[in-house]
Write a protein that holds these residues in place. Sequence first.
Motif, PDB file in Angstrom:
ATOM      1  N   PRO A   1      34.437   8.935 -22.797  1.00  0.00           N
ATOM      2  CA  PRO A   1      35.782   8.722 -23.340  1.00  0.00           C
ATOM      3  C   PRO A   1      35.729   8.480 -24.843  1.00  0.00           C
ATOM      4  CG  PRO A   1      35.396   7.370 -21.378  1.00  0.00           C
ATOM      5  CD  PRO A   1      34.082   7.949 -21.773  1.00  0.00           C
ATOM      6  N   PRO A   2      36.841   8.715 -25.517  1.00  0.00           N
ATOM      7  CA  PRO A   2      36.872   8.466 -26.964  1.00  0.00           C
ATOM      8  C   PRO A   2      36.466   7.030 -27.275  1.00  0.00           C
ATOM      9  CG  PRO A   2      38.859   9.597 -26.240  1.00  0.00           C
ATOM     10  CD  PRO A   2      38.119   9.208 -25.002  1.00  0.00           C
TER      11      PRO A   2
ATOM     12  N   GLY B   1      26.212  -1.390 -22.042  1.00  0.00           N
ATOM     13  CA  GLY B   1      27.098  -0.281 -22.377  1.00  0.00           C
ATOM     14  C   GLY B   1      26.579   1.072 -21.937  1.00  0.00           C
ATOM     15  N   VAL B   2      25.532   1.106 -21.087  1.00  0.00           N
ATOM     16  CA  VAL B   2      25.015   2.384 -20.587  1.00  0.00           C
ATOM     17  C   VAL B   2      26.048   3.076 -19.720  1.00  0.00           C
ATOM     18  CG1 VAL B   2      23.222   3.441 -19.154  1.00  0.00           C
ATOM     19  CG2 VAL B   2      22.634   1.587 -20.724  1.00  0.00           C
ATOM     20  N   ASP B   3      26.815   2.315 -18.964  1.00  0.00           N
ATOM     21  CA  ASP B   3      27.888   2.859 -18.130  1.00  0.00           C
ATOM     22  C   ASP B   3      29.038   1.872 -18.140  1.00  0.00           C
ATOM     23  OD1 ASP B   3      29.234   4.599 -16.517  1.00  0.00           O
ATOM     24  OD2 ASP B   3      27.786   4.562 -14.862  1.00  0.00           O
ATOM     25  N   ARG B   4      30.142   2.301 -17.582  1.00  0.00           N
ATOM     26  CA  ARG B   4      31.318   1.437 -17.540  1.00  0.00           C
ATOM     27  C   ARG B   4      31.607   1.060 -16.093  1.00  0.00           C
ATOM     28  NH1 ARG B   4      34.644   3.292 -20.880  1.00  0.00           N
ATOM     29  NH2 ARG B   4      33.106   4.680 -21.841  1.00  0.00           N
TER      30      ARG B   4
ATOM     31  N   ALA C   1      31.294  -0.321 -23.482  1.00  0.00           N
ATOM     32  CA  ALA C   1      30.981   1.092 -23.265  1.00  0.00           C
ATOM     33  C   ALA C   1      31.787   2.015 -24.164  1.00  0.00           C
ATOM     34  CB  ALA C   1      31.221   1.460 -21.804  1.00  0.00           C
ATOM     35  N   ASP C   2      32.844   1.506 -24.791  1.00  0.00           N
ATOM     36  CA  ASP C   2      33.671   2.341 -25.666  1.00  0.00           C
ATOM     37  C   ASP C   2      33.232   2.283 -27.122  1.00  0.00           C
ATOM     38  OD1 ASP C   2      35.136   3.058 -23.503  1.00  0.00           O
ATOM     39  OD2 ASP C   2      36.864   1.781 -23.933  1.00  0.00           O
TER      40      ASP C   2
END
Length: 557
Positions: free
Chosen positions: A316-317, A376-379, A393-394
């Motif tokens: 995602p952005p 922050g590797v995944d959400r 994560a963003d």
Amino acid sequence: MVGRALVRLLAADRRTVAAVVALNSLAALAGLGAPWLLGRIIDTVSHGGDGIDRLALGVLGCAVAQLLLTRSALAIGYRFGERTAFRVREQFVGRALGLPAAVVERVPAGDLAARGTTDIDAVANTLRDILPSMAVGAVQIVFIVSAVVVLHPVLGVLGLAGLSGIWFVTRWYLRRARAAYLAEGAANSVLADDLAATTSGARTIEAFALRERRLAAGHAAIAETRRTRLGTLALRSVYFPSVETSYAVPGVLVLLVGGLLYIDGRVSLGTVVAAVLYLRQLVGPLDGILIWIEQLQSSLASFARVEGLAAIPAAPPVVTEPPRHERIELAGVRYAYDEGRDVLHGVDLTIRPGERLAIVGLSGAGKSTLGMLIAGVDRPTAGSVTVGGVPIADLPPDELRRQVVLVTQEHHVFRESLRDNLIVDAPDDVLRAALKTVGADWADDLDRDLARHPLDGAQAQQVALARVVLADPHTVILDEATALLDPTAARTAERALAAVLDERTVIAIAHRLQTAHDADRVAVMEDGRIIELGTHDDLVAAGGPYAALWRSWHGGA
């Protein structure tokens, strides 16, 4: 998707494509002259005329012109193919690097490697060889068929009717070939991944006597590769003999009907010969195109696998708002792998700046998954993980690295110089200072080629820790950071870790409870939930699950 991608590649170099088509058209026109002139020679000889020498020179001139134009078209086409193959490789690398980290973690390494090597090589071969050659053949076929029809409409129609068998057998083949080649490509990827896993895990296989199990898995992968390969070979074994037989049909029809028309005096012998020669000229381009069509099925399957990365949802952005503080907060966090059942269930946790938090629990409790989300590797699939009020994560990669860094037992070393392996673009004195901080006294030469002079486990970890020093995050997550090192190397690494962790927030996924004993707080996980949270002394005094773990670790003392 593949068709649109191919059109985009052609449009990116439209002038070259136009030049290839133009040269091929001129070459095809030049090729039409020889059969017509040969027919004129036959008619001239039949009627006792002269001028045969000029006609023969015309045949030679047409052949030379066709050769030069065709070679020029192929040369330009090859340059187009190489440029376009470069674009495909560059696009693939960009897409692979742009994949969400969690996707890369779950994709088998062999599959991604096969797409980036074998599949891209097949696509490059198509763009360099197949498309230019097919363009040459297609233009020649259109011109030759048109020439036969203009020469004599009846003979032209007969020739086209004789070619219809090729259309039917090709249609039969194309309906089956794409699925067969996709299955073959997938089987090759599974085999590559299986071989990579077996090779990298050779010591584990030997230590735990897994040889028979890995052999069975390898044999199964090879058997599936063989089965899919035989499937595509079976299609070719029907396709090519049928096509070869179909080549003779147009010429036979034209000779039979043309002979009858010649006997009736309705057509000259030269016209019949010219028509047969034109139809024989079709064999070369048709044969080339049909062979390329067969190879094109494999290449298109490879192209589909390469383009398949574009179908994976991108990350995602990223947010542009910087974190307002260094506090990390988890609220109602749930997580599931690949839409399976949840492995984390409503985790709530606040990590204070400068705190040392140990996360403990039995294997499978969700400790490493929780660390991955905090890094922050995944959400999370539900809930939020934030730093300073911003979803971790963003964050853009550079900003994320300044906030949180995950240190695991696996440290990748690139086959480049030591300087390049430190990743950060900084002056040499800064790089040397970072290496000195982690005790890498051996690292005096930043230009050391790590491909020729590889590092041992302790040195690789020191390089990884130097990266952390250079990134300068306020929070470091440790997940079995020294688990794979021998005792001596582990002590060296722990001293380096102590220097790195000074004055930072530390989240230690603890497998040795001594780490928990020295932490400010301990979070106890069980079945994806935090069931206890507090200081070591308070949890031992409470007599709950942590106290039981502590007693078990101390042998019941």
